[in-house]
Scaffold this motif. Structure first.
Motif, PDB file in Angstrom:
ATOM      1  N   GLY A  19       0.795  -1.225   0.000  1.00 10.28           N
ATOM      2  CA  GLY A  19       0.000   0.000   0.000  1.00 10.28           C
ATOM      3  C   GLY A  19       0.821   1.265   0.000  1.00 10.28           C
ATOM      4  O   GLY A  19       0.299   2.354   0.205  1.00 10.28           O
ATOM      5  N   VAL A  20       2.141   1.162  -0.202  1.00  9.89           N
ATOM      6  CA  VAL A  20       3.047   2.299  -0.247  1.00  9.89           C
ATOM      7  C   VAL A  20       3.843   2.180  -1.544  1.00  9.89           C
ATOM      8  O   VAL A  20       4.261   1.075  -1.905  1.00  9.89           O
ATOM      9  CB  VAL A  20       4.003   2.305   0.971  1.00  9.89           C
ATOM     10  CG1 VAL A  20       4.992   3.461   0.884  1.00  9.89           C
ATOM     11  CG2 VAL A  20       3.208   2.390   2.269  1.00  9.89           C
ATOM     12  N   PRO A  21       4.059   3.277  -2.276  1.00  5.45           N
ATOM     13  CA  PRO A  21       4.806   3.191  -3.527  1.00  5.45           C
ATOM     14  C   PRO A  21       6.138   2.465  -3.360  1.00  5.45           C
ATOM     15  O   PRO A  21       6.818   2.599  -2.331  1.00  5.45           O
ATOM     16  CB  PRO A  21       5.021   4.660  -3.906  1.00  5.45           C
ATOM     17  CG  PRO A  21       3.874   5.379  -3.282  1.00  5.45           C
ATOM     18  CD  PRO A  21       3.602   4.653  -1.988  1.00  5.45           C
ATOM     19  N   LEU A  22       6.522   1.708  -4.378  1.00  2.74           N
ATOM     20  CA  LEU A  22       7.730   0.884  -4.297  1.00  2.74           C
ATOM     21  C   LEU A  22       8.979   1.716  -4.026  1.00  2.74           C
ATOM     22  O   LEU A  22       9.855   1.298  -3.252  1.00  2.74           O
ATOM     23  CB  LEU A  22       7.904   0.082  -5.592  1.00  2.74           C
ATOM     24  CG  LEU A  22       6.897  -1.045  -5.836  1.00  2.74           C
ATOM     25  CD1 LEU A  22       7.124  -1.662  -7.210  1.00  2.74           C
ATOM     26  CD2 LEU A  22       7.004  -2.116  -4.754  1.00  2.74           C
ATOM     27  N   HIS A  23       9.067   2.894  -4.655  1.00  2.00           N
ATOM     28  CA  HIS A  23      10.282   3.683  -4.422  1.00  2.00           C
ATOM     29  C   HIS A  23      10.360   4.180  -2.978  1.00  2.00           C
ATOM     30  O   HIS A  23      11.449   4.308  -2.413  1.00  2.00           O
ATOM     31  CB  HIS A  23      10.357   4.869  -5.406  1.00  2.00           C
ATOM     32  CG  HIS A  23       9.405   5.978  -5.119  1.00  2.00           C
ATOM     33  ND1 HIS A  23       8.080   5.944  -5.506  1.00  2.00           N
ATOM     34  CD2 HIS A  23       9.576   7.165  -4.485  1.00  2.00           C
ATOM     35  CE1 HIS A  23       7.484   7.061  -5.135  1.00  2.00           C
ATOM     36  NE2 HIS A  23       8.361   7.817  -4.508  1.00  2.00           N
ATOM     37  N   ARG A  24       9.189   4.403  -2.350  1.00  2.00           N
ATOM     38  CA  ARG A  24       9.186   4.808  -0.944  1.00  2.00           C
ATOM     39  C   ARG A  24       9.607   3.642  -0.048  1.00  2.00           C
ATOM     40  O   ARG A  24      10.309   3.819   0.947  1.00  2.00           O
ATOM     41  CB  ARG A  24       7.796   5.304  -0.544  1.00  2.00           C
ATOM     42  CG  ARG A  24       7.513   6.713  -0.994  1.00  2.00           C
ATOM     43  CD  ARG A  24       8.393   7.694  -0.271  1.00  2.00           C
ATOM     44  NE  ARG A  24       8.197   9.041  -0.748  1.00  2.00           N
ATOM     45  CZ  ARG A  24       8.932  10.069  -0.369  1.00  2.00           C
ATOM     46  NH1 ARG A  24       9.913   9.897   0.481  1.00  2.00           N
ATOM     47  NH2 ARG A  24       8.700  11.267  -0.849  1.00  2.00           N
ATOM     48  N   GLN A  25       9.154   2.447  -0.375  1.00  2.00           N
ATOM     49  CA  GLN A  25       9.555   1.276   0.398  1.00  2.00           C
ATOM     50  C   GLN A  25      11.061   1.054   0.301  1.00  2.00           C
ATOM     51  O   GLN A  25      11.721   0.788   1.311  1.00  2.00           O
ATOM     52  CB  GLN A  25       8.809   0.037  -0.092  1.00  2.00           C
ATOM     53  CG  GLN A  25       7.299   0.093   0.106  1.00  2.00           C
ATOM     54  CD  GLN A  25       6.635  -1.170  -0.393  1.00  2.00           C
ATOM     55  OE1 GLN A  25       7.001  -2.276  -0.019  1.00  2.00           O
ATOM     56  NE2 GLN A  25       5.636  -1.002  -1.269  1.00  2.00           N
ATOM     57  N   LEU A  26      11.601   1.149  -0.905  1.00  2.00           N
ATOM     58  CA  LEU A  26      13.048   0.965  -1.071  1.00  2.00           C
ATOM     59  C   LEU A  26      13.809   2.069  -0.354  1.00  2.00           C
ATOM     60  O   LEU A  26      14.845   1.807   0.280  1.00  2.00           O
ATOM     61  CB  LEU A  26      13.394   0.948  -2.559  1.00  2.00           C
ATOM     62  CG  LEU A  26      14.875   0.738  -2.901  1.00  2.00           C
ATOM     63  CD1 LEU A  26      15.412  -0.543  -2.267  1.00  2.00           C
ATOM     64  CD2 LEU A  26      15.068   0.717  -4.412  1.00  2.00           C
ATOM     65  N   PHE A  27      13.302   3.291  -0.433  1.00  2.00           N
ATOM     66  CA  PHE A  27      13.906   4.397   0.316  1.00  2.00           C
ATOM     67  C   PHE A  27      13.990   4.060   1.803  1.00  2.00           C
ATOM     68  O   PHE A  27      15.030   4.256   2.444  1.00  2.00           O
ATOM     69  CB  PHE A  27      13.083   5.671   0.113  1.00  2.00           C
ATOM     70  CG  PHE A  27      13.391   6.778   1.094  1.00  2.00           C
ATOM     71  CD1 PHE A  27      14.420   7.664   0.863  1.00  2.00           C
ATOM     72  CD2 PHE A  27      12.646   6.911   2.266  1.00  2.00           C
ATOM     73  CE1 PHE A  27      14.712   8.679   1.765  1.00  2.00           C
ATOM     74  CE2 PHE A  27      12.922   7.919   3.168  1.00  2.00           C
ATOM     75  CZ  PHE A  27      13.961   8.803   2.920  1.00  2.00           C
ATOM     76  N   LEU A  28      12.900   3.535   2.378  1.00  2.00           N
ATOM     77  CA  LEU A  28      12.876   3.211   3.803  1.00  2.00           C
ATOM     78  C   LEU A  28      13.848   2.100   4.149  1.00  2.00           C
ATOM     79  O   LEU A  28      14.490   2.128   5.206  1.00  2.00           O
ATOM     80  CB  LEU A  28      11.456   2.836   4.228  1.00  2.00           C
ATOM     81  CG  LEU A  28      10.436   3.976   4.203  1.00  2.00           C
ATOM     82  CD1 LEU A  28       9.030   3.442   4.459  1.00  2.00           C
ATOM     83  CD2 LEU A  28      10.790   5.027   5.245  1.00  2.00           C
ATOM     84  N   VAL A  29      13.969   1.091   3.267  1.00  2.00           N
ATOM     85  CA  VAL A  29      14.909  -0.002   3.520  1.00  2.00           C
ATOM     86  C   VAL A  29      16.344   0.533   3.565  1.00  2.00           C
ATOM     87  O   VAL A  29      17.108   0.260   4.491  1.00  2.00           O
ATOM     88  CB  VAL A  29      14.774  -1.100   2.449  1.00  2.00           C
ATOM     89  CG1 VAL A  29      15.892  -2.135   2.598  1.00  2.00           C
ATOM     90  CG2 VAL A  29      13.421  -1.792   2.556  1.00  2.00           C
ATOM     91  N   LEU A  30      16.704   1.324   2.549  1.00  2.00           N
ATOM     92  CA  LEU A  30      18.065   1.862   2.494  1.00  2.00           C
ATOM     93  C   LEU A  30      18.311   2.863   3.621  1.00  2.00           C
ATOM     94  O   LEU A  30      19.389   2.879   4.233  1.00  2.00           O
ATOM     95  CB  LEU A  30      18.293   2.526   1.130  1.00  2.00           C
ATOM     96  CG  LEU A  30      18.201   1.591  -0.083  1.00  2.00           C
ATOM     97  CD1 LEU A  30      18.272   2.401  -1.375  1.00  2.00           C
ATOM     98  CD2 LEU A  30      19.298   0.542  -0.048  1.00  2.00           C
ATOM     99  N   HIS A  31      17.305   3.692   3.891  1.00  2.00           N
ATOM    100  CA  HIS A  31      17.382   4.660   4.997  1.00  2.00           C
ATOM    101  C   HIS A  31      17.655   3.942   6.311  1.00  2.00           C
ATOM    102  O   HIS A  31      18.497   4.364   7.117  1.00  2.00           O
ATOM    103  CB  HIS A  31      16.060   5.424   5.048  1.00  2.00           C
ATOM    104  CG  HIS A  31      15.926   6.384   6.180  1.00  2.00           C
ATOM    105  ND1 HIS A  31      15.649   5.991   7.474  1.00  2.00           N
ATOM    106  CD2 HIS A  31      16.011   7.739   6.206  1.00  2.00           C
ATOM    107  CE1 HIS A  31      15.563   7.053   8.245  1.00  2.00           C
ATOM    108  NE2 HIS A  31      15.784   8.113   7.508  1.00  2.00           N
ATOM    109  N   ASP A  32      16.967   2.822   6.546  1.00  2.00           N
ATOM    110  CA  ASP A  32      17.152   2.053   7.772  1.00  2.00           C
ATOM    111  C   ASP A  32      18.564   1.463   7.856  1.00  2.00           C
ATOM    112  O   ASP A  32      19.193   1.493   8.912  1.00  2.00           O
ATOM    113  CB  ASP A  32      16.112   0.937   7.837  1.00  2.00           C
ATOM    114  CG  ASP A  32      16.230   0.106   9.111  1.00  2.00           C
ATOM    115  OD1 ASP A  32      15.960   0.660  10.196  1.00  2.00           O
ATOM    116  OD2 ASP A  32      16.593  -1.086   9.019  1.00  2.00           O
ATOM    117  N   GLU A  33      19.059   0.947   6.749  1.00  2.00           N
ATOM    118  CA  GLU A  33      20.412   0.380   6.730  1.00  2.00           C
ATOM    119  C   GLU A  33      21.456   1.449   7.059  1.00  2.00           C
ATOM    120  O   GLU A  33      22.411   1.194   7.791  1.00  2.00           O
ATOM    121  CB  GLU A  33      20.703  -0.215   5.352  1.00  2.00           C
ATOM    122  CG  GLU A  33      19.777  -1.358   4.949  1.00  2.00           C
ATOM    123  CD  GLU A  33      20.092  -2.645   5.686  1.00  2.00           C
ATOM    124  OE1 GLU A  33      20.787  -3.499   5.118  1.00  2.00           O
ATOM    125  OE2 GLU A  33      19.635  -2.786   6.834  1.00  2.00           O
TER     126      GLU A  33
END
Length: 271
Positions: A19-33
């Motif tokens: 339910g969240v755009p894919l680029h936002r999800q990837l942003f969050l994954v990388l941001h968390d790392e």
């Protein structure tokens, strides 16, 4: 969870079902790392193709996620070389120590406003009770956008005394922040009661914040008191993908629990 350093197979945390755009999800994954130090300052991120293969997304999705990370200062993109993690964090710590009014002034400097709704009407019952008024109020809905990119950061929904309609005009609201216009009108605030809640984005707010329907949102409600009586109500809706709420307290304030209370609305009516 599989980290971005692993290149065998799909990582799996990015999904169209979220339910969240894919680029936002990837942003969050990388941001968390980056935040957890898995990818250290100065270290290179995996290549665009590696991220495409690992997360099962398109190159456009990867580039949008990297652009967001660069915009927020997490990475530096070097043409023909790759993306590298920047030293990040001290500015966030100092911003938590700013005064509330300093934070408002900084937000005003960095953003611009669209006035979406402006007019008088009856408020919802809960707001009428909180503001202790049965009549019509001035209703203002605004979208505040990042000045450089135009990206929506917050939606504010304000209910104020109807006699302020001549002061809080659309040109005035575009020119100056609400607190400044109220101060110029001679309104002196005694205190503000804040409430932070969470909700999911309905169609209208999803459109205003340029996010997916069903995405998680943060809401900050402010009930403002003037002359020891409730004067107006301001509600701010934020996407946690782009915004955070920072609280700062001294040791004495923590000991006294001054200004901060956590309410648990669970177990009501259970036998």
């Amino acid at each position: 969870m599989t980290t971005v350093h692993e290149t065998s197979g799909k990582a799996g945390p990015v999904s169209t079902a979220a339910g969240v755009p894919l680029h936002r999800q990837l942003f969050l994954v990388l941001h968390d790392e980056i935040d957890r130090g898995v990818i250290a300052p100065g270290e290179a991120l995996p290549t665009e193709q590696t991220l495409c293969d690992q997360f099962g997304v398109s190159r456009i999705t990867v580039r949008r996620a990297l652009a967001d990370l660069a915009e927020q200062g997490y990475i530096e993109r070097r043409q023909g070389v790759g993306s590298f993690v920047r030293q990040h964090g001290p500015a966030d710590v100092s911003s938590a120590g700013r005064s509330y009014m300093e934070g408002l002034r900084q937000t005003q400097f960095e953003t611009e406003v669209d006035v979406v709704e402006l007019g008088t009407r009856r408020p919802p019952r809960t707001l009428a009770e909180a503001l202790e008024t049965p009549g019509e109020l001035l209703h203002i809905v605004r979208v505040r956008r990042q000045r450089r990119t135009g990206e929506p950061l917050m939606v504010s929904d304000a209910w104020l005394p109807a006699d302020l309609a001549g002061t809080l005009t659309e040109p005035a609201l575009r020119r100056a922040p609400l607190y400044e216009l109220l101060s110029d009108a001679g309104i002196v605030v005694d205190r503000v009661r804040h409430e932070i809640t969470a909700e999911i984005a309905g169609p209208r707010n999803a459109q205003l914040l340029d996010t997916a329907i069903g995405a998680a949102l943060l809401r900050v409600n402010r009930l403002v008191f003037v002359a020891d009586a409730p004067h107006h109500h301001l509600s701010v809706l934020l996407s946690p993908n782009r915004s955070r709420v920072l609280l700062s307290q001294t040791a004495d304030e923590m000991e006294m629990a001054d200004g901060l209370t956590i309410a648990h609305d669970v177990g009501r009516g259970s036998g």
